[in-house]
Design an enzyme around this catalytic site. Structure first.
Site, PDB file in Angstrom:
ATOM      1  N   LYS A   1       0.096  15.420 -10.484  1.00 12.42           N
ATOM      2  CA  LYS A   1       0.873  15.203 -11.706  1.00 12.42           C
ATOM      3  C   LYS A   1       1.765  16.408 -12.020  1.00 12.42           C
ATOM      4  CE  LYS A   1      -0.258  11.028 -12.526  1.00 12.42           C
ATOM      5  NZ  LYS A   1       0.763   9.963 -12.342  1.00 12.42           N
TER       6      LYS A   1
ATOM      7  N   SER B   1       1.308  12.426 -16.766  1.00  9.85           N
ATOM      8  CA  SER B   1       0.027  12.687 -17.425  1.00  9.85           C
ATOM      9  C   SER B   1       0.035  14.066 -18.047  1.00  9.85           C
ATOM     10  CB  SER B   1      -1.108  12.589 -16.405  1.00  9.85           C
ATOM     11  OG  SER B   1      -2.333  13.058 -16.952  1.00  9.85           O
TER      12      SER B   1
ATOM     13  N   ASP C   1       0.865  -1.169   0.000  1.00 12.29           N
ATOM     14  CA  ASP C   1       0.000   0.000   0.000  1.00 12.29           C
ATOM     15  C   ASP C   1       0.910   1.229   0.000  1.00 12.29           C
ATOM     16  OD1 ASP C   1      -1.726   2.075   0.413  1.00 12.29           O
ATOM     17  OD2 ASP C   1      -2.721   1.219   2.165  1.00 12.29           O
TER      18      ASP C   1
ATOM     19  N   TYR D   1      -5.887  15.310  -8.582  1.00 12.62           N
ATOM     20  CA  TYR D   1      -5.087  14.459  -9.467  1.00 12.62           C
ATOM     21  C   TYR D   1      -4.158  15.325 -10.322  1.00 12.62           C
ATOM     22  CZ  TYR D   1      -3.860  11.178 -13.181  1.00 12.62           C
ATOM     23  OH  TYR D   1      -3.178  10.403 -14.082  1.00 12.62           O
TER      24      TYR D   1
END
Length: 335
Positions: free
Chosen positions: A204, A187, A105, A200
């Site tokens: 990135k 990304s 994890d 998110y």
């Protein structure tokens, strides 16, 4: 009048020349990344030790299969032991020299040093570290109180950024010995802000900031390590295809703006031979967005006018996608 006509013709020729040069530049700029046959990959990658983080599904799973077909020694890691076991079985049938799984994890940073030790107990060295794991919290941040929770934000950054940095730190000395490679799946969200995935997108951007700086440092140090950052656009993994197609027909998305998961894995694994520092995929989608971000840094503001949905509609759409993601077991990081 004659002088005006001559001037107009000269301007037209200059425009034509400018357009021609632009087309030629774009033709060079949009050259596809080279792929190699399985035989070529086996010649270079057989028995190489590849550690793949985020290998239980999606892009990471397909990367594992490509390395397996090349005869590499693979270490698979993700949270789900059951999913990893299925990937392990298929990797073995595809021809991997060996396949081991280490459930991990990556939201818990204190376990990463032990993860590195477990890898080196299995293999005495490492050739390639693939940093691919991610939480993908979707939806407008203002509308989602759970995303505003401090613990949620910390967990997201731990998975998407800090674990990448910590994994790099612990494996860097080992990769120096083998002249190894770090493969980082970034990304286009790291270049172009996207208000439907604020957390998110911010992670990135952070990944870009750290790893592009690290690239400069490795070059200055003349390190034998190659650091490759992949800027990925929309990749239609089976899970992502299911989520998107629940709201719209993915066939309506032009091919230039979406990537195939197997082709994406080919590009990533092929980089183990070519050792580039930067790779974009899908080519047109990523490079056109990167170009726009360079020449018009605020072009992302136009996105609020192009979706054809109100803010409330977008919130409801993402809520439906989140519920579907939970149902199919896809890691959206919204809980």
């Amino acid at each position: 009048m004659l002088m005006v006509n001559v001037h107009c013709r000269v301007m037209e020729k200059r425009k034509l020349l400018g357009v021609t040069i632009l087309i030629l530049v774009l033709a060079v700029y949009l050259v596809q990344n080279p792929n190699f046959s399985t035989l070529q990959l086996r010649e270079k990658l057989k028995d190489k030790v590849i550690v793949i983080c985020g290998a239980s599904s999606g892009i990471g799973e397909r990367i594992a299969y490509k390395y397996a077909a090349a005869g590499a020694k693979i270490v698979l890691s993700a949270r789900s032991l059951d999913r990893l076991a299925k990937v392990q079985t298929k990797c073995s049938t595809l021809g991997a020299s060996s396949v081991h799984i280490i459930p991990q994890d990556f939201s818990k940073l204190t376990g990463i040093e032990n993860f590195r030790n477990n890898v080196l107990e299995i293999h005495s060295s490492i050739d390639t570290l693939v940093l691919n794991h991610a939480a993908i919290p979707l939806g407008p941040w203002i509308a989602l109180p759970n995303q505003q929770d401090h613990q949620f934000t910390t967990r997201t950054f731990n998975i998407n950024v800090l674990s990448y940095i910590e994994l790099t730190r612990v494996f860097l000395p080992d990769l120096e010995i083998t002249s190894g490679q770090i493969q980082v799946t970034g990304s286009i969200s790291g270049w172009c802000p996207f208000y439907q995935a604020g957390l998110y997108t911010s992670t990135k951007h952070a990944v870009n900031g750290f790893f592009y700086s690290l690239q400069q440092e490795l070059l200055a140090k003349q390190s034998p390590i190659t650091l490759t950052v992949f800027t990925l656009g929309l990749i239609l993994t089976p899970e992502m295809d299911t989520l998107i197609s629940s709201e719209t027909d993915t066939a309506l998305i032009p091919d230039l703006f979406k990537g195939k998961v197997d082709e994406c894995a080919d590009v990533i694994v092929s980089s183990a031979l070519t050792r580039p520092r930067n790779v974009d995929y899908p080519i047109f989608s990523v490079k056109s967005n990167r170009f726009m971000a360079y020449v018009f840094p605020y072009f992302h503001e136009l996105a609020t006018f192009t979706y054809g949905l109100s803010y409330d509609d977008i919130v409801q759409t993402h809520e439906r996608i989140r519920k579907l993601g939970d149902k199919i077991g896809y890691q959206l990081g919204n809980k």
